[in-house]
Design a protein around this motif. Structure first.
Motif, PDB file in Angstrom:
ATOM      1  N   ASP A   1      -6.818  24.320 -16.264  1.00  0.00           N
ATOM      2  CA  ASP A   1      -6.604  24.527 -14.953  1.00  0.00           C
ATOM      3  C   ASP A   1      -5.197  24.069 -14.617  1.00  0.00           C
ATOM      4  O   ASP A   1      -4.755  22.921 -14.979  1.00  0.00           O
ATOM      5  N   GLU A   2      -4.593  24.787 -13.633  1.00  0.00           N
ATOM      6  CA  GLU A   2      -3.227  24.384 -13.140  1.00  0.00           C
ATOM      7  C   GLU A   2      -3.216  23.349 -12.097  1.00  0.00           C
ATOM      8  O   GLU A   2      -2.752  22.658 -11.777  1.00  0.00           O
ATOM      9  N   GLY A   3      -4.464  23.548 -11.100  1.00  0.00           N
ATOM     10  CA  GLY A   3      -4.794  22.519 -10.043  1.00  0.00           C
ATOM     11  C   GLY A   3      -6.172  22.183 -10.030  1.00  0.00           C
ATOM     12  O   GLY A   3      -6.883  22.292 -11.147  1.00  0.00           O
ATOM     13  N   GLY A   4      -6.655  21.686  -8.805  1.00  0.00           N
ATOM     14  CA  GLY A   4      -7.986  20.986  -8.772  1.00  0.00           C
ATOM     15  C   GLY A   4      -7.995  19.672  -8.869  1.00  0.00           C
ATOM     16  O   GLY A   4      -9.278  19.208  -9.069  1.00  0.00           O
ATOM     17  N   ARG A   5      -6.773  18.806  -9.026  1.00  0.00           N
ATOM     18  CA  ARG A   5      -7.000  17.371  -9.398  1.00  0.00           C
ATOM     19  C   ARG A   5      -6.550  16.578  -8.137  1.00  0.00           C
ATOM     20  O   ARG A   5      -6.520  15.590  -8.291  1.00  0.00           O
ATOM     21  N   GLY A   6      -6.253  17.224  -7.190  1.00  0.00           N
ATOM     22  CA  GLY A   6      -5.894  16.444  -5.827  1.00  0.00           C
ATOM     23  C   GLY A   6      -6.796  15.675  -5.385  1.00  0.00           C
ATOM     24  O   GLY A   6      -6.609  14.442  -4.955  1.00  0.00           O
ATOM     25  N   LEU A   7      -7.932  16.003  -5.090  1.00  0.00           N
ATOM     26  CA  LEU A   7      -9.002  15.171  -4.310  1.00  0.00           C
ATOM     27  C   LEU A   7      -9.518  14.182  -5.221  1.00  0.00           C
ATOM     28  O   LEU A   7     -10.038  13.006  -5.040  1.00  0.00           O
ATOM     29  N   PHE A   8      -9.535  14.580  -6.885  1.00  0.00           N
ATOM     30  CA  PHE A   8      -9.990  13.712  -7.579  1.00  0.00           C
ATOM     31  C   PHE A   8      -9.205  12.464  -7.595  1.00  0.00           C
ATOM     32  O   PHE A   8      -9.432  11.173  -7.754  1.00  0.00           O
ATOM     33  N   LEU A   9      -7.768  12.775  -7.337  1.00  0.00           N
ATOM     34  CA  LEU A   9      -6.712  11.591  -7.374  1.00  0.00           C
ATOM     35  C   LEU A   9      -6.856  10.756  -5.966  1.00  0.00           C
ATOM     36  O   LEU A   9      -6.764   9.610  -6.377  1.00  0.00           O
ATOM     37  N   VAL A  10      -6.972  11.573  -5.058  1.00  0.00           N
ATOM     38  CA  VAL A  10      -7.117  10.734  -3.641  1.00  0.00           C
ATOM     39  C   VAL A  10      -8.489   9.864  -3.964  1.00  0.00           C
ATOM     40  O   VAL A  10      -8.659   8.817  -3.296  1.00  0.00           O
ATOM     41  N   ALA A  11      -9.511  10.292  -4.421  1.00  0.00           N
ATOM     42  CA  ALA A  11     -10.924   9.453  -4.564  1.00  0.00           C
ATOM     43  C   ALA A  11     -10.691   8.214  -5.646  1.00  0.00           C
ATOM     44  O   ALA A  11     -11.206   7.215  -5.271  1.00  0.00           O
ATOM     45  N   GLN A  12      -9.788   8.200  -6.405  1.00  0.00           N
ATOM     46  CA  GLN A  12      -9.251   7.186  -7.487  1.00  0.00           C
ATOM     47  C   GLN A  12      -8.405   6.046  -6.426  1.00  0.00           C
ATOM     48  O   GLN A  12      -8.755   4.952  -6.671  1.00  0.00           O
TER      49      GLN A  12
ATOM     50  N   LEU B   1       0.833  -1.241  -0.220  1.00  0.00           N
ATOM     51  CA  LEU B   1       0.200   0.004   0.054  1.00  0.00           C
ATOM     52  C   LEU B   1       0.833   1.234  -0.017  1.00  0.00           C
ATOM     53  O   LEU B   1       0.212   2.248  -0.011  1.00  0.00           O
ATOM     54  N   GLY B   2       2.361   1.055  -0.154  1.00  0.00           N
ATOM     55  CA  GLY B   2       3.203   2.126   0.075  1.00  0.00           C
ATOM     56  C   GLY B   2       2.958   3.182  -1.005  1.00  0.00           C
ATOM     57  O   GLY B   2       2.710   4.541  -0.779  1.00  0.00           O
ATOM     58  N   PHE B   3       2.880   2.686  -2.144  1.00  0.00           N
ATOM     59  CA  PHE B   3       2.996   3.975  -3.402  1.00  0.00           C
ATOM     60  C   PHE B   3       1.514   4.629  -3.123  1.00  0.00           C
ATOM     61  O   PHE B   3       1.696   6.035  -3.239  1.00  0.00           O
ATOM     62  N   ALA B   4       0.459   3.915  -3.244  1.00  0.00           N
ATOM     63  CA  ALA B   4      -0.784   4.812  -3.156  1.00  0.00           C
ATOM     64  C   ALA B   4      -0.995   5.658  -1.915  1.00  0.00           C
ATOM     65  O   ALA B   4      -1.337   6.931  -2.021  1.00  0.00           O
ATOM     66  N   THR B   5      -0.463   5.270  -0.745  1.00  0.00           N
ATOM     67  CA  THR B   5      -0.563   5.795   0.431  1.00  0.00           C
ATOM     68  C   THR B   5       0.175   7.162   0.515  1.00  0.00           C
ATOM     69  O   THR B   5      -0.227   8.040   0.908  1.00  0.00           O
TER      70      THR B   5
END
Length: 700
Positions: free
Chosen positions: A664-675, A610-614
């Motif tokens: 957009d330069e940002g706004g993808r962080g939580l989308f990545l977390v959800a994936q 789980l290291g990489f995803a975490t």
């Protein structure tokens, strides 16, 4: 018919039955039985609305007959009737005052006196009927008393078996020496009766013997059996069958042992079979036998049995419908509750639902176990007003509302405030509906508790609900949790005050739905048994489901006015070496350090896969906290069936996921977390907020 052991039908003759009338307060005829027009002359329609005293030769006799009548008491006397078409007849009159508060005020029975000769047509009917129908007066009075007793006792219960027992206890030994009631399985289950066939299963639900024990050569109490084609034919025909001589039946039974067990006790000398029919369907049958040198059943007995049987059939059908309503409400109630046993890291729970003794008390009590973020858990118990399916439906709506609010993870007092607002709004929006559907939510009670197995903290708040019982595992002492309950839901007048407990592994919380009204002896007994169950469960490894099962068996030993929901929870703790916590300053350069801390801890737990995803999840969440909320930033890992990652910051601005545009330069962080995560969310804390994620561990 006697060659194959069949029954003799009674035909259509009704003369000789007591003439029965129901009168209003003024003494006017409301309804009457078939012999009344024959006795008084004219048709039933012509008699309806006429005062009975207008048929008396001395109208003042009516006042004497009704004077002193009280509920359940009889006034009797002799009177002379003037028939509408001419002629007079002496009759014995019995008058009963009826209960219930409806328009019907009197029940009157008229029996022609012995030796009276009816003029014209009536006199000829008596001559044709013969002495077999018009019995002596020590016999007419007995039948009259039997009808009165049937009116008072038979069909008044909403319990199918109790109605059947009342009938055989009434008829034996006064009317018969042996008697039983056989009902179809559909009637006993509260279902709609199906078509009666030769293979239809009946159960003997009541028996009575005038002397000694029930004979062993016929079906006993509780036995199931099917009927034959001959018996089916008689039951479907609907008329009472009598056999004054059983010789033909004995010859038939010699060739068919099953028929012998069905209809032929050794001591029997005559037989009467009474079909039980209501609303066009067959519910079962009442077999009756006389023994020894007792007078065989005759057509007058058949007419009397038919009158009593009609009362029983109607009472049975009402009880069947009541049983169906009650079981429907209970089934709906149970389907809306969670599984009886739930096992989580935070606690093992066992839920118990004990229905009320009547449908009027069923449908309002409920409990729930809700898994929250951070391996925490919520325990809920409550009660709504109302009864039956309406209360069960309202309970389902309330439970869904609590689950939706719990998903936002507010503290217990805040959740109840939102729930109170919701119930108030529902009441305002649905004010045009019947009170039975709306009032179930308004005034409902609810207790909501959260437990954190990492810290042992338990927070409890109540809306009009009594507190739980807590039993400490080290000494098994049961104490009531002292609460300051707010008002029931829909009041909206006071805030809800939380109470905090510190629980240790093995401690038991016992939540109960409790009464909406004042405590009763039954409620106190239930609570004492709940305390006993909680003491049994505390501090042991005994499965909580077994404790709950035995507790339910004890709770079912007595009927209760209201249903009862119980939830026992034996709490546990997350081992200290299964959690890790760090607090970091709001420094962007420490994001890499946070990834290193997490990677090392996962390696120590053997969760390298789980290291990489975490690391990606922690990197995004810590970066967002440093950039938008400031410090300090809390970072916590919990190893459970799922890996829980939590990042806390001092801001109470809730994050939300959006789909970023290509420019957009940002706004993808939580989308990545959800994936990357199985679940994620955010909850408020006293010092800000916590964003959390869950990832499956191994095969979980």
């Amino acid at each position: 018919m006697t060659d194959h052991g069949g029954l003799l039908g009674t035909g259509s003759a009704s003369w000789g039955q007591p003439a029965e009338l129901v009168l209003d307060a003024a003494g006017a005829v409301m309804t009457c039985t078939r012999p009344v027009p024959e006795l008084l002359g004219g048709s039933a329609g012509e008699l309806r609305g006429r005062e009975l005293k207008s048929f008396l030769e001395d109208p003042s006799a009516w006042a004497e007959l009704t004077e002193g009548t009280e509920h359940g008491r009889r006034s009797s006397g002799r009177a002379v009737l003037r028939r509408a078409g001419g002629g007079r007849v002496d009759v014995d009159v019995s008058v009963f005052a009826l209960t219930g508060g409806g328009e019907a005020h009197f029940l009157v029975w008229l029996v022609p006196a012995v030796g009276a000769e009816l003029e014209d047509e009536l006199g000829m009917r008596v001559a044709l009927a013969g002495g077999g129908v018009l019995a002596s007066s020590p016999r007419a009075q007995q039948r009259l008393d039997l009808l009165h007793a049937a009116a008072v006792r038979v069909g008044g219960s909403l319990d199918v078996a109790r109605n059947a027992e009342e009938l055989v206890d009434l008829l034996v030994p006064v009317f018969a020496d042996l008697g039983a009631v056989d009902l179809t399985e559909e009637v006993l289950a509260g279902e709609e009766p199906g078509e009666l066939t030769a293979d239809t299963s009946l159960r003997r639900v009541a028996v009575a013997a005038g002397e000694g024990l029930w004979p062993g050569e016929v079906y006993a109490l509780g036995e199931r059996f099917s009927i034959g084609n001959v018996e089916r034919e008689h039951l479907c025909r609907g008329s009472v069958g009598i056999m004054p001589d059983l010789s033909g039946l004995r010859r038939a039974a010699a060739r068919d042992p099953q028929r012998s067990r069905l209809t032929l006790p050794e001591a029997a000398t005559s037989f009467l079979a009474l079909p039980l029919r209501a609303r066009g369907t067959v519910l079962g049958a009442v077999p009756l036998w006389r023994t020894g040198d007792r007078v065989p059943f005759d057509r007058g007995d058949a007419a009397l049995a038919e009158e009593i049987g009609s009362r029983l059939a109607l009472g049975l059908d009402n009880a069947r419908r009541y049983t169906r309503e009650r079981r429907t409400a209970e089934a709906l109630q149970r389907s809306l509750l969670p599984p009886p046993v739930v096992r989580l890291t935070a606690a093992e729970t066992a839920g118990t639902y004990a229905p009320a003794g009547t449908a009027a008390g069923t449908g309002g009590s409920w409990y729930d176990v809700i898994r929250l973020s951070g391996v925490r858990v919520a325990f809920v118990v409550g009660k709504v007003a109302g009864r039956g399916v309406n209360a069960a439906g309202a309970m389902g709506r309330l439970r869904s509302a609590v689950q939706t609010l719990a998903d936002l993870d507010p503290p217990p007092d805040e959740l109840l405030s939102h729930l109170d607002d919701l119930v108030t709004r529902i009441g305002e929006d649905e004010g045009h509906r019947a009170a039975s559907t709306v009032g179930s939510l308004h005034g409902a009670t609810c207790l909501y508790a959260t437990y954190d197995p990492v810290t042992g903290q338990c927070l409890i708040a109540s809306a009009g609900h009594s507190g739980p019982i807590v039993v400490r595992g080290h000494d098994r002492v049961a104490d009531d949790v002292e609460l300051h309950p707010g008002p029931p839901l829909g009041g909206g007048t006071e805030p809800f005050e939380p109470v905090e407990l510190l629980l240790r592994p093995g401690d038991v919380l016992a939540f109960h739905s409790g009464p909406l009204t004042a405590m009763t002896r039954s409620t106190e007994r239930d609570l004492e048994r709940t305390r006993e169950g909680a003491r049994t469960a505390a501090g042991t490894d005994r499965p909580l489901g077994d404790v709950g099962h035995r507790l339910l068996a004890r709770l079912r030993e007595h009927d209760r006015e209201e249903d009862l929901a119980l939830l026992m929870a034996r709490v546990d703790r997350v081992p200290a070496d299964h959690t890790a916590f760090w607090q970091l300053p709001a420094d962007p350069s420490l994001v890499a350090h946070a990834r290193s801390l997490v990677s090392a801890q996962l390696a120590d737990w053997g969760l390298d896969e789980l290291g990489f995803a975490t690391e990606l999840i922690i990197s995004e969440l810590v970066t967002n906290a440093v950039r938008h909320a400031g410090g300090p930033v809390g970072l916590r890992l919990i190893k459970d069936h799922r890996l829980v990652c939590e990042v806390s910051d001092p801001s109470q601005s809730q994050p939300y996921m959006r789909r970023a545009r290509l420019s957009d330069e940002g706004g993808r962080g939580l989308f990545l977390v959800a994936q990357l995560a199985h679940r994620w969310g955010s909850r408020y804390t006293p010092g800000g907020k916590t964003i959390w994620t869950e990832q499956p561990v191994g095969s979980s």
